[in-house]
Enzyme design. Structure first.
Site, PDB file in Angstrom:
ATOM      1  N   ASN A 183     -59.985  54.263  18.502  1.00 28.22           N
ATOM      2  CA  ASN A 183     -59.058  54.004  18.798  1.00 28.22           C
ATOM      3  C   ASN A 183     -57.612  54.787  18.650  1.00 28.22           C
ATOM      4  O   ASN A 183     -57.918  55.036  17.033  1.00 28.22           O
ATOM      5  CB  ASN A 183     -58.194  51.774  18.601  1.00 28.22           C
ATOM      6  CG  ASN A 183     -56.854  51.636  18.634  1.00 28.22           C
ATOM      7  OD1 ASN A 183     -55.997  52.290  19.789  1.00 28.22           O
ATOM      8  ND2 ASN A 183     -56.238  51.275  17.889  1.00 28.22           N
ATOM      9  N   GLY A 184     -56.502  54.980  19.069  1.00 25.43           N
ATOM     10  CA  GLY A 184     -55.897  56.711  18.466  1.00 25.43           C
ATOM     11  C   GLY A 184     -56.255  57.333  19.226  1.00 25.43           C
ATOM     12  O   GLY A 184     -56.365  57.657  20.389  1.00 25.43           O
TER      13      GLY A 184
ATOM     14  N   GLU B 219     -41.556  43.799  33.327  1.00 22.21           N
ATOM     15  CA  GLU B 219     -42.952  43.903  32.832  1.00 22.21           C
ATOM     16  C   GLU B 219     -44.551  42.938  33.492  1.00 22.21           C
ATOM     17  O   GLU B 219     -45.794  43.450  32.936  1.00 22.21           O
ATOM     18  CB  GLU B 219     -43.354  43.857  31.125  1.00 22.21           C
ATOM     19  CG  GLU B 219     -42.979  42.846  30.678  1.00 22.21           C
ATOM     20  CD  GLU B 219     -42.904  42.710  29.208  1.00 22.21           C
ATOM     21  OE1 GLU B 219     -43.719  43.816  28.577  1.00 22.21           O
ATOM     22  OE2 GLU B 219     -42.189  42.617  28.538  1.00 22.21           O
TER      23      GLU B 219
ATOM     24  N   ARG C 110     -54.766  43.912  24.694  1.00 25.55           N
ATOM     25  CA  ARG C 110     -54.840  45.152  23.437  1.00 25.55           C
ATOM     26  C   ARG C 110     -55.254  46.730  24.550  1.00 25.55           C
ATOM     27  O   ARG C 110     -54.542  47.628  24.206  1.00 25.55           O
ATOM     28  CB  ARG C 110     -55.732  45.921  22.684  1.00 25.55           C
ATOM     29  CG  ARG C 110     -55.455  44.676  21.247  1.00 25.55           C
ATOM     30  CD  ARG C 110     -56.236  45.132  19.816  1.00 25.55           C
ATOM     31  NE  ARG C 110     -55.947  46.671  19.464  1.00 25.55           N
ATOM     32  CZ  ARG C 110     -55.221  46.549  18.786  1.00 25.55           C
ATOM     33  NH1 ARG C 110     -54.365  46.068  17.842  1.00 25.55           N
ATOM     34  NH2 ARG C 110     -55.358  47.502  18.082  1.00 25.55           N
TER      35      ARG C 110
ATOM     36  N   LYS D 138     -50.337  45.626  24.027  1.00 24.87           N
ATOM     37  CA  LYS D 138     -49.620  44.565  23.842  1.00 24.87           C
ATOM     38  C   LYS D 138     -48.909  45.151  22.484  1.00 24.87           C
ATOM     39  O   LYS D 138     -48.085  44.956  22.104  1.00 24.87           O
ATOM     40  CB  LYS D 138     -50.623  43.852  22.774  1.00 24.87           C
ATOM     41  CG  LYS D 138     -49.823  42.173  22.442  1.00 24.87           C
ATOM     42  CD  LYS D 138     -48.757  41.882  22.443  1.00 24.87           C
ATOM     43  CE  LYS D 138     -47.853  41.124  22.096  1.00 24.87           C
ATOM     44  NZ  LYS D 138     -46.504  40.490  22.327  1.00 24.87           N
TER      45      LYS D 138
ATOM     46  N   TRP E 191     -57.662  51.523  26.732  1.00 22.26           N
ATOM     47  CA  TRP E 191     -56.144  51.217  27.129  1.00 22.26           C
ATOM     48  C   TRP E 191     -56.032  53.065  27.243  1.00 22.26           C
ATOM     49  O   TRP E 191     -55.618  53.425  26.591  1.00 22.26           O
ATOM     50  CB  TRP E 191     -55.004  50.808  26.850  1.00 22.26           C
ATOM     51  CG  TRP E 191     -53.290  51.164  27.379  1.00 22.26           C
ATOM     52  CD1 TRP E 191     -53.814  50.776  28.816  1.00 22.26           C
ATOM     53  CD2 TRP E 191     -52.935  51.648  26.856  1.00 22.26           C
ATOM     54  NE1 TRP E 191     -51.962  50.811  28.644  1.00 22.26           N
ATOM     55  CE2 TRP E 191     -51.639  51.151  27.712  1.00 22.26           C
ATOM     56  CE3 TRP E 191     -52.548  52.622  25.635  1.00 22.26           C
ATOM     57  CZ2 TRP E 191     -50.497  51.821  27.815  1.00 22.26           C
ATOM     58  CZ3 TRP E 191     -51.045  53.360  25.473  1.00 22.26           C
ATOM     59  CH2 TRP E 191     -50.122  53.105  26.368  1.00 22.26           C
TER      60      TRP E 191
ATOM     61  N   LYS F 176     -38.376  41.561  30.814  1.00 21.06           N
ATOM     62  CA  LYS F 176     -39.205  40.472  31.419  1.00 21.06           C
ATOM     63  C   LYS F 176     -39.601  40.009  32.427  1.00 21.06           C
ATOM     64  O   LYS F 176     -40.943  40.541  32.646  1.00 21.06           O
ATOM     65  CB  LYS F 176     -38.361  39.073  31.080  1.00 21.06           C
ATOM     66  CG  LYS F 176     -38.563  38.645  28.661  1.00 21.06           C
ATOM     67  CD  LYS F 176     -40.439  38.758  28.111  1.00 21.06           C
ATOM     68  CE  LYS F 176     -40.621  39.321  27.884  1.00 21.06           C
ATOM     69  NZ  LYS F 176     -40.450  40.501  26.319  1.00 21.06           N
TER      70      LYS F 176
ATOM     71  N   GLU G  26     -32.810  41.852  28.043  1.00 20.30           N
ATOM     72  CA  GLU G  26     -34.517  41.094  27.739  1.00 20.30           C
ATOM     73  C   GLU G  26     -35.058  40.604  28.696  1.00 20.30           C
ATOM     74  O   GLU G  26     -36.101  40.825  28.867  1.00 20.30           O
ATOM     75  CB  GLU G  26     -34.409  40.508  26.241  1.00 20.30           C
ATOM     76  CG  GLU G  26     -35.116  39.960  26.402  1.00 20.30           C
ATOM     77  CD  GLU G  26     -36.371  40.524  25.879  1.00 20.30           C
ATOM     78  OE1 GLU G  26     -36.383  41.508  25.563  1.00 20.30           O
ATOM     79  OE2 GLU G  26     -37.688  40.172  25.716  1.00 20.30           O
TER      80      GLU G  26
ATOM     81  N   HIS H  62     -18.746  50.915  36.960  1.00 21.85           N
ATOM     82  CA  HIS H  62     -18.511  52.751  36.930  1.00 21.85           C
ATOM     83  C   HIS H  62     -19.731  53.362  37.744  1.00 21.85           C
ATOM     84  O   HIS H  62     -20.483  53.965  36.905  1.00 21.85           O
ATOM     85  CB  HIS H  62     -18.586  52.790  35.414  1.00 21.85           C
ATOM     86  CG  HIS H  62     -17.289  52.550  35.099  1.00 21.85           C
ATOM     87  ND1 HIS H  62     -16.241  53.146  34.502  1.00 21.85           N
ATOM     88  CD2 HIS H  62     -17.194  51.520  33.749  1.00 21.85           C
ATOM     89  CE1 HIS H  62     -15.261  52.678  34.307  1.00 21.85           C
ATOM     90  NE2 HIS H  62     -16.050  51.472  33.372  1.00 21.85           N
TER      91      HIS H  62
ATOM     92  N   CYS I 212     -55.835  50.174  22.178  1.00 17.01           N
ATOM     93  CA  CYS I 212     -57.654  49.826  22.141  1.00 17.01           C
ATOM     94  C   CYS I 212     -58.022  48.962  21.169  1.00 17.01           C
ATOM     95  O   CYS I 212     -57.034  48.563  20.761  1.00 17.01           O
ATOM     96  CB  CYS I 212     -58.862  50.563  22.514  1.00 17.01           C
ATOM     97  SG  CYS I 212     -57.861  52.337  23.008  1.00 17.01           S
TER      98      CYS I 212
END
Ligand code: AGP
Length: 612
Positions: free
Chosen positions: A107-108, A494, A27, A607, A81, A491, A487, A510, A2
């Site tokens: 936040n936490g 997300e 955030r 983020k 968040w 990208k 990567e 396989h 947050c």
């Protein structure tokens, strides 16, 4: 994760809080709220969704609000968040006690909140959050001295917290406490800020105090008092100057921060190279505090990161093994912290984190430090927990990265770690002078090559138009480019919400090859290198199953199995990942843009994941 903001000063408090929250929105953004004191009453406003929804919900009379008592206003704000309790107005911060004397943002994660809540049965709760338990504990512990109440409350908390609180009982002060979640004080002219990060305060000041674990205290219009649970006396904390400018946190004409940050890569990489490479000499100056003797004796490297930072770790595994000829192990923070890892002496442990606040990475760092092994951080945020807790930290100087999808920080991590790898290889004499110069020259050219790629993105835009309606993508590569396949897939996932998988090309047979049909675009990295012929075989495999093949390659690389060719400047095989990721960043961006996604703030993401 947050975002928190608090302010005391003479500006319009509503403007300061809303503007700060908008810069913190990356955030977390499922709900938000503010609280101020007016005529010694707590006024609280909350809303689900974006900050703009909260802003438009505020009474117009409030917008011009200015506390008149001594000309100073104070207030707190929060953007959420969700961790405990779904995104809703009731669960949005700030949270308030039964008698509306205290109001808090946090936040936490308070891991023992249910146990604490069970001892507050006569309190009236209105949310499902862990945070609300804290404000009721403050209410219970308050006996006329707020700092005592805070101290006695945080002693009970397990988990992580960055807390800012105001009270109508001690109206002219902001109160705070911090453990394992970032909290920074911004020092202005006759005004003080407190927030989760520097970015939200940059428009007002560049002088900051980075609070340490177990710090708590108060901020009035005349002084800042910082105490620490581990000692009764007043703490002296240094004031840091952060050379970021307000322009850095604006889009500067780009449609999204992500696109701006993709285009910033040549400049930030050039700055990182020229700050450390002087002709053939590499200088890390104060960043690397290890003795040459310690570095020479390094026999193994362990690299830990999460998400994109983990992909950087994977690329470096290949590069370090090539230049250092020692074993390199990698792991994601969320796995490493719980596995029974066998750590050997003479192991250098590297932690990669753009934010420097990722909970799983920090938890892994704290475990490794118990083994007394040398720890090296690679980080983009000065004053972050990683920056302060690792023995040494390479600062990747990419400027604030606002877009949730990491781009310039990723290539910045690679360039800095490549330079560090060569620096170490020289000390350990594990590389010939010829090979050292070859790699150094290739690294030197990376910014120019990326500028070439960015100079014409029309074909990438065409490919995005052809494929943005697809539901599944496969990204394939071999060797040092395999992490770039991961990567590229991340990208796309997300920011466009399209399913995509990165896979080692040699592994297709396989199992995953069963997925392939004419509907599936396959992105394959076929740039020049020792494994190109093997990649060609994989090309045949996927083509024979009628896949649409998009290949990243170089001039002169020909194959009839390639349907769409993205031709990139040719560079050393071991340096090619830094170039190859750029078109994949752009492909993901243009596809997401065609889908009208919230590119800078994708759903469900934040983020920096400061909770586990
Ligand atoms: C990358 O685009 C994502 N935003 C995410 O995977 C990110 O890399 C990860 O959360 C690690 O963040 P950090 O580098 O700040 O530790």
């Amino acid at each position: 994760m947050c975002g928190i903001i608090g302010y005391i000063g003479k500006r319009n408090i509503i403007e300061v809080l809303i503007s700060g929250l908008k810069h913190l929105e990356y955030r977390g953004y499922d709900s938000s709220g503010i609280a101020i004191l007016k005529e010694n009453k707590i006024l609280r406003y909350r809303a689900t969704g974006k900050i703009s929804k909260l802003e438009s919900s505020l009474p117009t009379s409030l917008i011009s609000h200015q506390e008149s008592s001594n000309g100073y206003s104070l207030g707190i704000g929060h953007t959420r968040w969700a961790t405990h309790g779904k995104p809703s107005e009731e669960n949005a911060h700030p949270h308030i006690d039964c008698n509306r004397n205290f109001v808090i943002v946090h936040n936490g994660i308070i891991e023992n909140f249910l146990e604490l809540k069970s001892k507050l049965q006569h309190h009236k709760f209105s949310s499902e959050t862990d945070t609300e338990v804290v404000v009721h504990l403050i209410e219970k512990n308050y006996n006329g001295n707020m700092l005592e109440a805070i101290k006695n409350t945080i002693k009970l908390l397990e988990g992580s917290y960055a807390i800012v609180l105001i009270s109508r009982l001690e109206p002219q002060k902001l109160f705070f406490a911090r453990k394992d979640s970032p909290l920074i004080i911004g020092i202005g002219e006759d005004e003080t800020f407190i927030a989760s990060d520097v970015i939200s305060m940059l428009g007002y000041t560049n002088k900051f105090i980075f609070l340490e674990n177990y710090d708590y205290g108060e901020i009035s219009n005349t002084e800042i008092k910082i105490y620490n649970l581990n000692s009764e006396k007043l703490q002296q904390r240094s004031v840091n100057i952060v050379n970021w400018t307000p322009q850095m946190i604006e889009k500067s004409g780009f449609k999204h921060f992500m696109l701006k940050e993709i285009y910033e890569q040549p400049q930030v990489l050039r700055e990182n190279i020229t700050a450390r490479v002087f002709s053939e000499e590499i200088v890390f100056s104060e960043e690397i505090k290890f003795t040459k003797k310690l570095l020479k004796n390094i026999q193994k490297i362990l690299i830990i990161g999460c998400g994109t930072s983990y992909h950087a770790a994977l690329v470096c595994k290949y590069f370090f093994e090539h230049v250092l000829k020692i074993p390199v192990e990698t792991d994601v923070g969320s796995e490493f912290r719980y596995r029974e890892c066998i750590l050997q002496k003479n192991t250098l442990v590297i932690f990669i984190s753009q934010s420097g606040e990722t909970a799983d990475t920090l938890a892994s760092l704290r475990i490794v430090k118990q083994y007394k092994l040398p720890t090296l951080g690679v980080c983009n945020v000065i004053g972050s927990s990683l920056f302060r807790e690792a023995d040494s930290t390479i600062y990747i100087r990419c400027g604030p990265e606002i877009g949730v999808a990491s781009t310039k920080a990723f290539t910045g991590q690679l360039v800095c770690l490549y330079i560090f790898g060569l620096y170490l290889a020289k000390i350990k004499q594990t590389i010939s002078q010829k090979r050292y110069i070859e790699l150094l020259n290739s690294i030197y050219k990376v910014p120019t090559y990326i500028e070439q790629i960015l100079s014409d993105t029309s074909y990438i835009k065409q490919l995005a138009k052809m494929f943005y309606t697809k539901h599944d993508f496969l990204y394939l590569a071999r060797g040092i480019n395999y992490p770039i396949a991961l990567e590229g897939a991340l990208k796309l996932k997300e920011i466009s919400y399209i399913h995509a998988e990165g896979y080692p090309a040699g592994e297709m047979k396989h199992g995953p090859i069963a997925l392939i049909d004419k509907e599936m675009p396959v992105v394959i990295i076929a740039t020049k290198g020792s494994l190109l012929q093997k990649v060609f075989s994989n090309l045949e495999e996927v083509k024979s199953r009628e896949a649409k093949v998009i290949a990243l390659t170089n001039y002169g690389v020909e194959s009839k199995s390639i349907d769409y060719k993205l031709v990139l400047p040719e560079t050393d095989e071991f340096v090619s990942p830094i170039l190859n990721v750029v078109p994949l960043q752009l492909l993901a961006y243009y596809i997401a843009d065609l889908l009208n996604r919230e590119i800078d703030q994708p759903r469900n993401l934040a983020k920096s994941v400061t909770v586990e």
